[in-house]
Motif scaffolding. Sequence first.
Motif, PDB file in Angstrom:
ATOM      1  N   ILE A   1       0.843  -1.202   0.000  1.00  0.00           N
ATOM      2  CA  ILE A   1       0.000   0.000   0.000  1.00  0.00           C
ATOM      3  C   ILE A   1       0.876   1.250   0.000  1.00  0.00           C
ATOM      4  O   ILE A   1       0.638   2.207  -0.745  1.00  0.00           O
ATOM      5  CB  ILE A   1      -0.944   0.012   1.213  1.00  0.00           C
ATOM      6  CG1 ILE A   1      -1.855  -1.216   1.207  1.00  0.00           C
ATOM      7  CG2 ILE A   1      -1.797   1.284   1.210  1.00  0.00           C
ATOM      8  CD1 ILE A   1      -2.679  -1.378   2.472  1.00  0.00           C
ATOM      9  N   LYS A   2       1.907   1.253   0.852  1.00  0.00           N
ATOM     10  CA  LYS A   2       2.791   2.410   0.937  1.00  0.00           C
ATOM     11  C   LYS A   2       3.440   2.733  -0.401  1.00  0.00           C
ATOM     12  O   LYS A   2       3.687   3.897  -0.729  1.00  0.00           O
ATOM     13  CB  LYS A   2       3.882   2.158   1.983  1.00  0.00           C
ATOM     14  CG  LYS A   2       3.420   2.226   3.422  1.00  0.00           C
ATOM     15  CD  LYS A   2       4.602   2.014   4.361  1.00  0.00           C
ATOM     16  CE  LYS A   2       4.203   2.128   5.814  1.00  0.00           C
ATOM     17  NZ  LYS A   2       5.359   1.942   6.723  1.00  0.00           N
TER      18      LYS A   2
ATOM     19  N   VAL B   1      -5.093   9.147  -0.360  1.00  0.00           N
ATOM     20  CA  VAL B   1      -6.215   8.876   0.538  1.00  0.00           C
ATOM     21  C   VAL B   1      -6.538  10.113   1.364  1.00  0.00           C
ATOM     22  O   VAL B   1      -5.636  10.775   1.877  1.00  0.00           O
ATOM     23  CB  VAL B   1      -5.880   7.711   1.499  1.00  0.00           C
ATOM     24  CG1 VAL B   1      -7.082   7.369   2.374  1.00  0.00           C
ATOM     25  CG2 VAL B   1      -5.381   6.492   0.742  1.00  0.00           C
ATOM     26  N   VAL B   2      -7.827  10.416   1.483  1.00  0.00           N
ATOM     27  CA  VAL B   2      -8.277  11.377   2.493  1.00  0.00           C
ATOM     28  C   VAL B   2      -9.022  10.575   3.551  1.00  0.00           C
ATOM     29  O   VAL B   2      -9.922   9.797   3.234  1.00  0.00           O
ATOM     30  CB  VAL B   2      -9.192  12.466   1.911  1.00  0.00           C
ATOM     31  CG1 VAL B   2      -9.601  13.444   3.018  1.00  0.00           C
ATOM     32  CG2 VAL B   2      -8.494  13.216   0.784  1.00  0.00           C
ATOM     33  N   PHE B   3      -8.628  10.752   4.798  1.00  0.00           N
ATOM     34  CA  PHE B   3      -9.203   9.983   5.900  1.00  0.00           C
ATOM     35  C   PHE B   3      -9.946  10.909   6.852  1.00  0.00           C
ATOM     36  O   PHE B   3      -9.426  11.951   7.252  1.00  0.00           O
ATOM     37  CB  PHE B   3      -8.116   9.225   6.644  1.00  0.00           C
ATOM     38  CG  PHE B   3      -8.609   8.471   7.851  1.00  0.00           C
ATOM     39  CD1 PHE B   3      -9.667   7.588   7.754  1.00  0.00           C
ATOM     40  CD2 PHE B   3      -8.005   8.636   9.094  1.00  0.00           C
ATOM     41  CE1 PHE B   3     -10.134   6.898   8.861  1.00  0.00           C
ATOM     42  CE2 PHE B   3      -8.451   7.944  10.206  1.00  0.00           C
ATOM     43  CZ  PHE B   3      -9.519   7.071  10.087  1.00  0.00           C
TER      44      PHE B   3
ATOM     45  N   SER C   1       5.064   6.206  -1.112  1.00  0.00           N
ATOM     46  CA  SER C   1       4.438   7.073  -2.113  1.00  0.00           C
ATOM     47  C   SER C   1       2.935   7.229  -1.880  1.00  0.00           C
ATOM     48  O   SER C   1       2.305   8.104  -2.473  1.00  0.00           O
ATOM     49  CB  SER C   1       4.677   6.511  -3.519  1.00  0.00           C
ATOM     50  OG  SER C   1       4.113   5.212  -3.658  1.00  0.00           O
ATOM     51  N   CYS C   2       2.351   6.387  -1.037  1.00  0.00           N
ATOM     52  CA  CYS C   2       0.941   6.544  -0.662  1.00  0.00           C
ATOM     53  C   CYS C   2       0.819   7.782   0.220  1.00  0.00           C
ATOM     54  O   CYS C   2       1.574   7.960   1.173  1.00  0.00           O
ATOM     55  CB  CYS C   2       0.460   5.310   0.088  1.00  0.00           C
ATOM     56  SG  CYS C   2      -1.214   5.449   0.757  1.00  0.00           S
TER      57      CYS C   2
ATOM     58  N   SER D   1      -4.204  -1.912  -4.478  1.00  0.00           N
ATOM     59  CA  SER D   1      -2.771  -2.022  -4.751  1.00  0.00           C
ATOM     60  C   SER D   1      -2.427  -3.321  -5.473  1.00  0.00           C
ATOM     61  O   SER D   1      -1.632  -3.328  -6.414  1.00  0.00           O
ATOM     62  CB  SER D   1      -1.985  -1.946  -3.431  1.00  0.00           C
ATOM     63  OG  SER D   1      -2.290  -0.787  -2.713  1.00  0.00           O
ATOM     64  N   VAL D   2      -3.025  -4.408  -5.029  1.00  0.00           N
ATOM     65  CA  VAL D   2      -2.742  -5.715  -5.622  1.00  0.00           C
ATOM     66  C   VAL D   2      -3.241  -5.782  -7.063  1.00  0.00           C
ATOM     67  O   VAL D   2      -2.533  -6.246  -7.977  1.00  0.00           O
ATOM     68  CB  VAL D   2      -3.391  -6.840  -4.785  1.00  0.00           C
ATOM     69  CG1 VAL D   2      -3.355  -8.167  -5.532  1.00  0.00           C
ATOM     70  CG2 VAL D   2      -2.690  -6.968  -3.438  1.00  0.00           C
TER      71      VAL D   2
END
Length: 466
Positions: A166-167, A173-175, A194-195, A351-352
């Motif tokens: 994921i990284k 992403v906005v959380f 880079s995430c 990601s996968v």
Amino acid sequence: MYKVSFGTDGWRGVIARDFTFANVKAVIQAISSYAKKRGDGPLVIGYDTRFFSDRYAMITAEVIRGNGIPAILSDRPVSTPVLSYSVKHFSASGGVMITASHNPYYFNGIKYKAEYGGSAYPAITSEIEALIGKEIPRSSMDKPVMENLLPFYKEHILSLVDVKRIKDSGISVVFDPMYGTAGGLLEELLSGGSCRVRTIHKQKDPCFGGLHPEPLGENLDELRDEVLKRKASIGLATDGDADRLGVIDSSGRFVEPHKIFGLLLLHLIRNRGWKGDIVKTISTTLLIDRIADKLRLKVHETPVGFKHICELMLKGDILIGGEESGGIGIKNHIPERDGILAGLLLLEMMSVEKKTLLELLSSMADEFGEFHYRRLDYGLLPDEGRAIVRMLKDFPPDTVAGRRILDTKSYDGLKFILEGNGWILFRPSGTEPVLRLYVEAPSIMEVDQIIDFGKEVIIGKGRYRG
């Protein structure tokens, strides 16, 4: 004393009216009496960001200690999944979480987690209810053991998810923790690659910024705006105690939790190669059944409330269990819903498969069919909601919006299964004074037609809130 009853997930009440110090002490005394019969392990205590939750937690520790039971008290607000995992980590007799989850700010509550680290199933809560008021609460001023519960939880979560992938994915992403207990946790877990994670509403606010801390589309306008402003890949939100997940796609559209449930099921089966049965509640989509049919998986259906899913997870090999409200639990974790874990697994799937969320949703619809869903909440007292359900049972309609009724389910509210892959459910909430109306159909037009039937039944009986 005010009558306390445990609903779909613990006891909740209005602060200072129902949820008082005296009532809290009485409930914790009953929990202590129950726990002493289960063994000599400690009870772990967590609390959320609501008004006076830290004080209620300290009173909880005083009563537990007064009963001669060791108490481990979190040294900071934590999510319900953190508290639940800590019960397992410390081999505790159980856990007490001071939270009203997604209820409005003027509520607080108590969730009891049994020794397996999950929601207490009905037989346990019934036994606790029967003990309330039987003994005068005991108290001890001895200080409880204070512990930071987060490191144990984070280590476990990182063992369940391919965080490095994921990284390195470049996903933006906005959380939105909705001013609740998840705070900057997702940002912390995914830093160093880079995430990119941007967190809004991370500060603790007992009034939740004036929002209803439930991650539904109508409560996520600021998350939607931030996703569009930053051209983010996805927006994720957790409720007040972070056991539910809400999702906004890159176009700013709210993604129904049913679809997230379907995606995570496909990810666990096809990308991870995991096996097991599926559990869904009565208010959850037929999409899960279609996926299960194709993949030859068994589906169990339960009343609303994760405690019912938890009970099945303890008895058999359950791969995933989910609710329409965004609560999802998976195997190899505690038998508990976890909004942070669900969000990480969704990012892992993106990601996968190297696909956007919109692409994943489109692929799932192409393979298993499209559906539309809507839930409306009507402000009604529990007795009023039950009266409407009882009326429908006694005088059932011949058709619903011109559709024949193929089957009826009445073990949690009243659900009519309709011809043409649609259904409608009338159900009094177990946590709030509302009657919920749920509808699913293959098209928006059909959903609206069926919803109109439900409104005709309810309007005039109560105050529409949605």
